[in-house]
Enzyme design. Structure first.
Site, PDB file in Angstrom:
ATOM      1  N   ARG A   1       0.813  -1.218   0.000  1.00  0.00           N
ATOM      2  CA  ARG A   1       0.000   0.000   0.000  1.00  0.00           C
ATOM      3  C   ARG A   1       0.847   1.268   0.000  1.00  0.00           C
ATOM      4  NH1 ARG A   1      -2.830   0.508   4.607  1.00  0.00           N
ATOM      5  NH2 ARG A   1      -1.747  -1.195   5.676  1.00  0.00           N
TER       6      ARG A   1
ATOM      7  N   MET B   1       6.117   3.205  -3.060  1.00  0.00           N
ATOM      8  CA  MET B   1       7.115   2.362  -3.708  1.00  0.00           C
ATOM      9  C   MET B   1       6.602   0.936  -3.838  1.00  0.00           C
ATOM     10  SD  MET B   1       9.946   3.783  -4.762  1.00  0.00           S
ATOM     11  CE  MET B   1      11.267   2.583  -4.615  1.00  0.00           C
TER      12      MET B   1
ATOM     13  N   ALA C   1      19.996  -1.653  -1.592  1.00  0.00           N
ATOM     14  CA  ALA C   1      20.345  -0.554  -2.486  1.00  0.00           C
ATOM     15  C   ALA C   1      19.825   0.764  -1.925  1.00  0.00           C
ATOM     16  CB  ALA C   1      19.781  -0.789  -3.885  1.00  0.00           C
TER      17      ALA C   1
ATOM     18  N   HIS D   1      14.504  15.489  -1.007  1.00  0.00           N
ATOM     19  CA  HIS D   1      13.504  14.427  -1.017  1.00  0.00           C
ATOM     20  C   HIS D   1      12.162  14.959  -0.530  1.00  0.00           C
ATOM     21  CE1 HIS D   1      16.997  11.779  -1.441  1.00  0.00           C
ATOM     22  NE2 HIS D   1      16.144  10.845  -1.833  1.00  0.00           N
TER      23      HIS D   1
ATOM     24  N   LYS E   1      10.105  11.517   3.982  1.00  0.00           N
ATOM     25  CA  LYS E   1      11.308  10.699   4.153  1.00  0.00           C
ATOM     26  C   LYS E   1      11.775  10.804   5.599  1.00  0.00           C
ATOM     27  CE  LYS E   1      15.868   9.771   2.158  1.00  0.00           C
ATOM     28  NZ  LYS E   1      15.576   8.317   2.055  1.00  0.00           N
TER      29      LYS E   1
END
Length: 266
Positions: free
Chosen positions: A12, A15, A125, A155, A159
Protein backbone atom coordinates in the site's frame (compact mmCIF):
# COMPACT_ATOMS: atom_id res chain seq x y z
CA UNK A 1 13.53 -17.94 -19.40
CA UNK A 2 13.55 -18.42 -15.62
CA UNK A 3 10.47 -17.45 -13.64
CA UNK A 4 10.95 -16.00 -10.17
CA UNK A 5 8.35 -16.28 -7.41
CA UNK A 6 8.18 -12.96 -5.58
CA UNK A 7 6.68 -11.44 -2.46
CA UNK A 8 6.36 -7.67 -2.03
CA UNK A 9 6.32 -6.14 1.45
CA UNK A 10 4.37 -2.91 1.83
CA UNK A 11 1.94 -3.07 -1.12
CA UNK A 12 0.00 0.00 0.00
CA UNK A 13 3.04 2.29 0.05
CA UNK A 14 4.00 4.39 -2.95
CA UNK A 15 7.12 2.36 -3.71
CA UNK A 16 5.34 -0.88 -2.88
CA UNK A 17 2.63 -0.14 -5.43
CA UNK A 18 5.26 0.40 -8.11
CA UNK A 19 6.93 -2.89 -7.17
CA UNK A 20 3.61 -4.76 -7.37
CA UNK A 21 2.97 -3.25 -10.81
CA UNK A 22 6.46 -4.34 -11.89
CA UNK A 23 5.83 -7.91 -10.76
CA UNK A 24 2.46 -8.06 -12.52
CA UNK A 25 3.74 -6.81 -15.88
CA UNK A 26 7.04 -8.71 -16.13
CA UNK A 27 6.50 -12.14 -17.69
CA UNK A 28 9.38 -13.76 -15.77
CA UNK A 29 8.05 -12.50 -12.41
CA UNK A 30 5.27 -14.28 -10.53
CA UNK A 31 3.85 -12.39 -7.57
CA UNK A 32 2.73 -15.09 -5.13
CA UNK A 33 1.86 -12.92 -2.09
CA UNK A 34 2.16 -9.52 -0.48
CA UNK A 35 3.04 -8.66 3.12
CA UNK A 36 0.92 -5.97 4.76
CA UNK A 37 0.44 -4.79 8.34
CA UNK A 38 -3.33 -5.29 7.89
CA UNK A 39 -5.86 -7.30 5.86
CA UNK A 40 -4.53 -10.79 6.66
CA UNK A 41 -6.34 -13.36 4.52
CA UNK A 42 -7.59 -10.80 2.01
CA UNK A 43 -6.59 -10.67 -1.63
CA UNK A 44 -4.53 -7.98 -3.33
CA UNK A 45 -7.58 -6.79 -5.30
CA UNK A 46 -9.32 -6.08 -1.96
CA UNK A 47 -6.75 -3.43 -1.01
CA UNK A 48 -7.42 0.23 -1.74
CA UNK A 49 -6.19 1.23 -5.17
CA UNK A 50 -6.11 -2.27 -6.66
CA UNK A 51 -8.66 -3.71 -9.04
CA UNK A 52 -6.92 -6.97 -9.96
CA UNK A 53 -4.90 -9.69 -8.34
CA UNK A 54 -6.11 -12.92 -6.72
CA UNK A 55 -2.92 -12.80 -4.66
CA UNK A 56 -3.03 -13.52 -0.92
CA UNK A 57 -2.24 -10.90 1.69
CA UNK A 58 -0.25 -11.99 4.75
CA UNK A 59 0.49 -10.05 7.91
CA UNK A 60 2.84 -12.76 9.19
CA UNK A 61 5.93 -13.04 7.01
CA UNK A 62 7.15 -16.26 8.62
CA UNK A 63 3.82 -17.96 7.88
CA UNK A 64 3.94 -16.68 4.31
CA UNK A 65 7.38 -18.15 3.71
CA UNK A 66 6.42 -21.41 5.43
CA UNK A 67 3.29 -21.91 3.31
CA UNK A 68 4.58 -20.74 -0.08
CA UNK A 69 7.62 -21.30 -2.24
CA UNK A 70 9.26 -17.88 -2.55
CA UNK A 71 12.46 -16.96 -4.38
CA UNK A 72 12.76 -13.24 -3.66
CA UNK A 73 11.35 -10.74 -1.17
CA UNK A 74 11.12 -7.17 -2.45
CA UNK A 75 11.08 -4.89 0.58
CA UNK A 76 10.58 -1.15 0.12
CA UNK A 77 9.14 -0.41 3.56
CA UNK A 78 10.85 1.48 6.41
CA UNK A 79 14.17 1.25 8.26
CA UNK A 80 12.32 0.17 11.41
CA UNK A 81 11.17 -3.14 9.90
CA UNK A 82 13.44 -3.86 6.92
CA UNK A 83 16.23 -5.43 9.00
CA UNK A 84 13.76 -7.81 10.68
CA UNK A 85 12.23 -8.66 7.31
CA UNK A 86 15.67 -9.46 5.91
CA UNK A 87 16.49 -11.74 8.84
CA UNK A 88 13.20 -13.63 8.44
CA UNK A 89 13.72 -13.97 4.68
CA UNK A 90 17.29 -15.24 5.02
CA UNK A 91 16.27 -17.72 7.72
CA UNK A 92 13.73 -19.20 5.25
CA UNK A 93 16.15 -19.27 2.32
CA UNK A 94 14.43 -16.33 0.59
CA UNK A 95 16.64 -13.78 -1.15
CA UNK A 96 15.83 -10.21 -0.03
CA UNK A 97 16.03 -7.17 -2.31
CA UNK A 98 15.72 -4.13 -0.09
CA UNK A 99 15.49 -0.46 -0.99
CA UNK A 100 15.22 0.93 2.51
CA UNK A 101 18.10 2.99 3.90
CA UNK A 102 19.18 3.40 7.52
CA UNK A 103 21.26 0.22 7.92
CA UNK A 104 24.38 0.54 10.07
CA UNK A 105 27.73 -1.02 9.23
CA UNK A 106 27.07 -3.61 11.97
CA UNK A 107 23.68 -4.41 10.43
CA UNK A 108 25.23 -4.98 7.01
CA UNK A 109 28.03 -7.13 8.45
CA UNK A 110 25.53 -9.28 10.38
CA UNK A 111 23.14 -9.68 7.44
CA UNK A 112 26.00 -10.52 5.08
CA UNK A 113 27.13 -13.25 7.46
CA UNK A 114 23.59 -14.67 7.54
CA UNK A 115 23.36 -14.65 3.74
CA UNK A 116 26.72 -16.37 3.35
CA UNK A 117 25.80 -18.96 5.97
CA UNK A 118 22.72 -19.82 3.89
CA UNK A 119 24.68 -19.57 0.64
CA UNK A 120 22.17 -17.20 -0.94
CA UNK A 121 22.22 -13.66 -2.23
CA UNK A 122 20.83 -10.42 -0.81
CA UNK A 123 20.80 -6.86 -2.10
CA UNK A 124 20.46 -3.59 -0.21
CA UNK A 125 20.35 -0.55 -2.49
CA UNK A 126 20.24 3.01 -1.12
CA UNK A 127 18.94 3.99 -4.54
CA UNK A 128 17.47 1.83 -7.31
CA UNK A 129 17.58 4.55 -9.99
CA UNK A 130 20.26 3.54 -12.48
CA UNK A 131 20.86 7.21 -13.31
CA UNK A 132 21.60 7.89 -9.64
CA UNK A 133 24.16 5.08 -9.64
CA UNK A 134 25.85 6.63 -12.66
CA UNK A 135 25.84 10.00 -10.88
CA UNK A 136 27.69 8.44 -7.93
CA UNK A 137 30.22 6.79 -10.21
CA UNK A 138 30.83 10.04 -12.11
CA UNK A 139 31.22 11.92 -8.82
CA UNK A 140 33.83 9.45 -7.62
CA UNK A 141 35.71 9.87 -10.89
CA UNK A 142 35.60 13.69 -10.63
CA UNK A 143 36.76 13.67 -6.99
CA UNK A 144 40.13 12.31 -8.04
CA UNK A 145 40.80 15.66 -9.71
CA UNK A 146 38.57 18.13 -7.86
CA UNK A 147 38.72 17.55 -4.10
CA UNK A 148 36.48 20.38 -2.87
CA UNK A 149 32.98 18.95 -2.93
CA UNK A 150 29.55 19.42 -1.36
CA UNK A 151 26.41 17.31 -1.76
CA UNK A 152 22.85 18.64 -1.81
CA UNK A 153 20.09 16.05 -1.67
CA UNK A 154 16.36 16.77 -1.88
CA UNK A 155 13.50 14.43 -1.02
CA UNK A 156 9.81 14.46 -0.20
CA UNK A 157 8.89 15.57 3.29
CA UNK A 158 7.76 12.07 4.33
CA UNK A 159 11.31 10.70 4.15
CA UNK A 160 12.43 9.60 7.61
CA UNK A 161 16.24 9.67 7.44
CA UNK A 162 18.64 12.51 6.70
CA UNK A 163 20.93 12.60 4.93
CA UNK A 164 19.69 10.12 2.37
CA UNK A 165 21.37 6.78 1.88
CA UNK A 166 22.34 7.91 -1.61
CA UNK A 167 24.12 11.00 -0.27
CA UNK A 168 26.01 8.92 2.30
CA UNK A 169 26.91 6.32 -0.31
CA UNK A 170 28.15 9.08 -2.62
CA UNK A 171 30.32 10.51 0.13
CA UNK A 172 31.70 7.06 0.93
CA UNK A 173 32.60 6.44 -2.71
CA UNK A 174 34.30 9.83 -2.94
CA UNK A 175 36.24 9.15 0.26
CA UNK A 176 37.80 6.11 -1.43
CA UNK A 177 39.67 8.42 -3.81
CA UNK A 178 39.88 11.61 -1.72
CA UNK A 179 41.81 12.16 1.50
CA UNK A 180 39.91 13.87 4.35
CA UNK A 181 40.10 17.61 3.84
CA UNK A 182 38.76 20.65 5.68
CA UNK A 183 36.94 22.89 3.24
CA UNK A 184 36.05 26.55 3.44
CA UNK A 185 37.80 29.32 5.35
CA UNK A 186 39.87 28.28 8.35
CA UNK A 187 38.05 30.88 10.49
CA UNK A 188 34.60 29.92 9.23
CA UNK A 189 31.89 30.19 11.91
CA UNK A 190 28.25 29.13 11.81
CA UNK A 191 26.06 31.91 13.16
CA UNK A 192 23.10 29.55 12.78
CA UNK A 193 23.79 26.00 13.95
CA UNK A 194 24.07 23.34 11.24
CA UNK A 195 23.64 25.76 8.33
CA UNK A 196 26.82 24.35 6.75
CA UNK A 197 25.28 20.87 6.74
CA UNK A 198 26.66 17.55 7.92
CA UNK A 199 30.41 16.95 7.82
CA UNK A 200 31.73 13.77 6.20
CA UNK A 201 35.53 13.89 6.14
CA UNK A 202 35.34 17.58 5.30
CA UNK A 203 32.64 17.20 2.66
CA UNK A 204 29.41 18.97 3.49
CA UNK A 205 26.07 17.20 2.97
CA UNK A 206 22.86 19.25 2.88
CA UNK A 207 19.37 17.71 3.13
CA UNK A 208 16.20 19.34 1.81
CA UNK A 209 12.75 17.98 2.68
CA UNK A 210 9.78 19.46 0.83
CA UNK A 211 6.40 18.30 -0.48
CA UNK A 212 6.44 17.90 -4.24
CA UNK A 213 9.95 16.47 -4.30
CA UNK A 214 10.69 12.80 -5.09
CA UNK A 215 14.46 12.14 -5.06
CA UNK A 216 17.10 14.57 -6.29
CA UNK A 217 20.81 14.95 -5.71
CA UNK A 218 23.49 17.34 -6.92
CA UNK A 219 27.20 16.90 -6.29
CA UNK A 220 29.05 20.23 -6.55
CA UNK A 221 32.79 20.47 -7.19
CA UNK A 222 34.83 23.66 -7.00
CA UNK A 223 38.29 24.36 -8.35
CA UNK A 224 40.48 27.25 -9.42
CA UNK A 225 38.33 29.28 -11.81
CA UNK A 226 35.80 26.50 -12.42
CA UNK A 227 32.96 24.47 -10.98
CA UNK A 228 31.41 21.14 -11.92
CA UNK A 229 27.86 20.00 -11.11
CA UNK A 230 26.67 16.40 -11.42
CA UNK A 231 22.94 16.05 -10.85
CA UNK A 232 20.31 13.34 -10.97
CA UNK A 233 16.53 13.72 -10.64
CA UNK A 234 13.94 11.01 -10.12
CA UNK A 235 10.70 12.58 -11.32
CA UNK A 236 8.51 9.67 -10.22
CA UNK A 237 8.86 6.38 -8.40
CA UNK A 238 8.66 4.36 -11.62
CA UNK A 239 12.25 5.52 -12.18
CA UNK A 240 13.40 3.03 -9.54
CA UNK A 241 11.81 -0.06 -11.08
CA UNK A 242 14.44 -0.92 -13.74
CA UNK A 243 16.94 -1.11 -10.90
CA UNK A 244 14.61 -3.30 -8.83
CA UNK A 245 14.19 -5.63 -11.81
CA UNK A 246 17.97 -5.82 -12.25
CA UNK A 247 18.46 -6.56 -8.54
CA UNK A 248 15.87 -9.37 -8.56
CA UNK A 249 17.55 -11.01 -11.54
CA UNK A 250 21.05 -10.63 -10.12
CA UNK A 251 20.28 -11.67 -6.54
CA UNK A 252 19.47 -15.16 -7.81
CA UNK A 253 23.12 -15.54 -8.86
CA UNK A 254 24.69 -14.22 -5.64
CA UNK A 255 25.86 -16.03 -2.51
CA UNK A 256 26.49 -12.99 -0.36
CA UNK A 257 24.96 -9.61 0.47
CA UNK A 258 25.71 -6.78 -1.95
CA UNK A 259 25.31 -3.22 -0.67
CA UNK A 260 24.77 -0.76 -3.52
CA UNK A 261 23.34 -1.28 -6.98
CA UNK A 262 26.60 -0.11 -8.55
CA UNK A 263 28.12 -3.52 -7.79
CA UNK A 264 25.56 -5.16 -10.09
CA UNK A 265 26.28 -2.93 -13.09
CA UNK A 266 28.89 -3.98 -15.64
Amino acid sequence: MNTYKLVVAGPRGKMGREAVALCLRESQFELVAVIDTQHDGALLKDLDGYIEGDIPVYTNMERCFSELHVDVLIDLTTPAVAKTHMEIALAHGVRPVVGTTGFTEDDIHSLRAQAEQKGIGAVIAPNFAIGAILMMKFAQMAAQYMTDVEIIEQHHDAKLDAPSGTALKTAQLISEVRAPKTQGHSDEEETLAHCRGGDFEGMRIHSVRLPGRVAHQEVLFGGEGQTLSIRHDSLNRASFMPGVKLAVEQVMTLKTLVYGLEHLLD
